[in-house]
Design a protein around this motif. Structure first.
Motif, PDB file in Angstrom:
ATOM      1  N   MET A 129       0.856  -1.206   0.051  1.00 56.00           N
ATOM      2  CA  MET A 129      -0.072  -0.184  -0.011  1.00 56.00           C
ATOM      3  C   MET A 129       0.988   1.459  -0.096  1.00 56.00           C
ATOM      4  O   MET A 129       1.949   1.383   0.513  1.00 56.00           O
ATOM      5  N   PRO A 130       0.513   2.259  -0.745  1.00 59.46           N
ATOM      6  CA  PRO A 130       1.470   3.546  -0.812  1.00 59.46           C
ATOM      7  C   PRO A 130       1.457   3.908   0.442  1.00 59.46           C
ATOM      8  O   PRO A 130       0.543   4.074   1.485  1.00 59.46           O
ATOM      9  N   LEU A 131       2.304   4.852   0.979  1.00 55.84           N
ATOM     10  CA  LEU A 131       2.895   5.457   2.293  1.00 55.84           C
ATOM     11  C   LEU A 131       1.780   6.386   2.796  1.00 55.84           C
ATOM     12  O   LEU A 131       1.154   6.519   3.712  1.00 55.84           O
ATOM     13  N   GLY A 132       0.971   6.964   1.526  1.00 55.06           N
ATOM     14  CA  GLY A 132      -0.274   7.858   2.115  1.00 55.06           C
ATOM     15  C   GLY A 132      -1.280   7.396   2.547  1.00 55.06           C
ATOM     16  O   GLY A 132      -2.007   8.057   3.328  1.00 55.06           O
ATOM     17  N   ARG A 133      -1.173   6.186   2.550  1.00 57.23           N
ATOM     18  CA  ARG A 133      -2.478   5.421   3.338  1.00 57.23           C
ATOM     19  C   ARG A 133      -2.324   4.738   4.676  1.00 57.23           C
ATOM     20  O   ARG A 133      -2.927   3.958   5.352  1.00 57.23           O
ATOM     21  N   PHE A 134      -1.032   4.968   5.104  1.00 60.49           N
ATOM     22  CA  PHE A 134      -0.450   4.467   6.334  1.00 60.49           C
ATOM     23  C   PHE A 134      -1.608   5.045   7.510  1.00 60.49           C
ATOM     24  O   PHE A 134      -1.790   6.173   7.574  1.00 60.49           O
ATOM     25  N   GLY A 135      -1.823   4.067   8.167  1.00 62.64           N
ATOM     26  CA  GLY A 135      -3.047   4.164   9.206  1.00 62.64           C
ATOM     27  C   GLY A 135      -4.463   3.937   9.021  1.00 62.64           C
ATOM     28  O   GLY A 135      -5.211   4.275   9.913  1.00 62.64           O
ATOM     29  N   SER A 136      -4.603   3.739   7.844  1.00 62.60           N
ATOM     30  CA  SER A 136      -6.151   3.401   7.167  1.00 62.60           C
ATOM     31  C   SER A 136      -6.421   2.202   7.435  1.00 62.60           C
ATOM     32  O   SER A 136      -7.649   2.063   7.252  1.00 62.60           O
ATOM     33  N   PHE A 137      -5.506   1.307   7.639  1.00 64.73           N
ATOM     34  CA  PHE A 137      -6.205  -0.319   7.902  1.00 64.73           C
ATOM     35  C   PHE A 137      -5.668  -0.620   9.337  1.00 64.73           C
ATOM     36  O   PHE A 137      -4.649  -0.109   9.884  1.00 64.73           O
ATOM     37  N   GLU A 138      -6.532  -1.772   9.832  1.00 63.40           N
ATOM     38  CA  GLU A 138      -6.293  -2.332  11.081  1.00 63.40           C
ATOM     39  C   GLU A 138      -6.619  -3.714  11.108  1.00 63.40           C
ATOM     40  O   GLU A 138      -7.716  -4.009  10.151  1.00 63.40           O
ATOM     41  N   PRO A 139      -6.057  -4.767  11.798  1.00 61.78           N
ATOM     42  CA  PRO A 139      -6.588  -5.995  11.889  1.00 61.78           C
ATOM     43  C   PRO A 139      -8.030  -6.177  11.981  1.00 61.78           C
ATOM     44  O   PRO A 139      -8.596  -5.531  13.002  1.00 61.78           O
ATOM     45  N   GLY A 140      -8.532  -7.151  11.370  1.00 57.78           N
ATOM     46  CA  GLY A 140     -10.033  -7.179  11.442  1.00 57.78           C
ATOM     47  C   GLY A 140     -10.932  -6.677  10.569  1.00 57.78           C
ATOM     48  O   GLY A 140     -11.959  -6.994  10.273  1.00 57.78           O
ATOM     49  N   GLN A 141     -10.116  -5.634   9.685  1.00 55.85           N
ATOM     50  CA  GLN A 141     -10.970  -4.956   8.849  1.00 55.85           C
ATOM     51  C   GLN A 141     -11.152  -5.711   7.663  1.00 55.85           C
ATOM     52  O   GLN A 141     -10.362  -6.519   7.333  1.00 55.85           O
ATOM     53  N   ILE A 142     -12.416  -5.445   6.627  1.00 54.91           N
ATOM     54  CA  ILE A 142     -12.564  -6.210   5.572  1.00 54.91           C
ATOM     55  C   ILE A 142     -12.198  -5.584   4.526  1.00 54.91           C
ATOM     56  O   ILE A 142     -12.333  -4.456   4.290  1.00 54.91           O
ATOM     57  N   LEU A 143     -11.286  -6.186   3.650  1.00 58.13           N
ATOM     58  CA  LEU A 143     -11.010  -5.685   2.356  1.00 58.13           C
ATOM     59  C   LEU A 143     -11.808  -6.269   1.148  1.00 58.13           C
ATOM     60  O   LEU A 143     -12.170  -7.431   1.053  1.00 58.13           O
ATOM     61  N   ARG A 144     -12.318  -5.288   0.212  1.00 56.03           N
ATOM     62  CA  ARG A 144     -12.767  -5.788  -0.841  1.00 56.03           C
ATOM     63  C   ARG A 144     -11.639  -6.132  -2.240  1.00 56.03           C
ATOM     64  O   ARG A 144     -10.836  -4.854  -2.259  1.00 56.03           O
TER      65      ARG A 144
END
Length: 243
Positions: free
Chosen positions: A178-193
């Protein structure tokens, strides 16, 4: 084994002006901000053995589905069966001697009783040692899956070798940059499409977000698990994360 999409490869492709479609990535992946990903088996095991052994039998075929503890390979036991039978007979004799000592508890001197107890313990340990050695010569599947590689051949002398590779495909690992600009946008348990390169869409649950960024590529990794009970999705193919 590194399964996730090579950052170096992505940078090289951009530098050469190659169209991303040429490497069979879904159309949505042309936007670098979407994040590349790749599907891989979560469970990928190479089954082997230590020492110099002769292969007596390969019990499975390439592409065969196996269950946990199924026999994969049998190695030549040489003289071990005869040693095991001798150890079993000596163990039985020591057990009978111990039984007689127990029956004569008030007659035998302590030293003689201790000697019989020691002999029984030695015979039991010897028998167990040979029994474990016999079990080592039968390689069994550590988990269910599909046999995708067979390196052992009947009659071959192998030394400290991997005999077989088994993969389980009912669940797949999704690894993404993932691009560095999206750092902090994801966390364990989150659903990805996500969209696979074959056009199928799916949902995966995040299990790991890398707390460290790769400064060279200005990106970070995330991992997710994708249920694949019917084998619809193919490991080794690429994918792209959807918003």
């Amino acid at each position: 084994m590194t399964c996730w999409f090579s950052r170096a490869r992505a940078r090289a492709a951009l530098a050469m002006g190659l169209a991303l479609s040429a490497i069979a990535i879904p159309a949505g992946a042309q936007d670098l901000d979407s994040g590349y990903c790749q599907l891989a088996p979560i469970t990928d095991t190479r089954v082997g053995f230590a020492g110099r052994e002769i292969v007596r039998e390969v019990a499975v075929e390439l592409g065969q589905r196996v269950a946990r503890d199924d026999v994969l390979v049998r190695l030549d036991p040489a003289g071990l069966p005869a040693r095991l039978e001798r150890a079993r007979a000596e163990l039985r004799q020591a057990e009978r001697a111990m039984d007689r000592a127990n029956a004569l508890e008030g007659v035998l001197v302590a030293e003689e009783r201790d000697q019989r107890e020691t002999d029984l313990a030695v015979r039991r340990a010897t028998f167990q040692e040979i029994e474990l050695e016999m079990q080592r010569l039968t390689l069994r599947a550590p988990h269910g899956g599909i046999v995708v590689e067979i390196m052992a051949r009947e009659g071959e002398l192998l030394e400290d070798s991997v005999a077989m590779r088994i993969v389980e495909l009912s669940r797949l690992l999704v690894e993404a940059d993932m691009p560095l600009g999206r750092f902090g946008s994801f966390e364990p348990g989150q659903i990805l499409r996500l969209e696979t390169e074959t056009g199928g869409e799916a949902e995966a649950r995040i299990t790991f977000v890398d707390p460290l960024a790769d400064l060279a590529s200005r990106s970070f990794r995330i991992r997710a698990e994708l249920d694949n009970p019917d084998g619809f999705f193919t490991p080794g193919t690429t994918c792209v994360l959807l918003e």
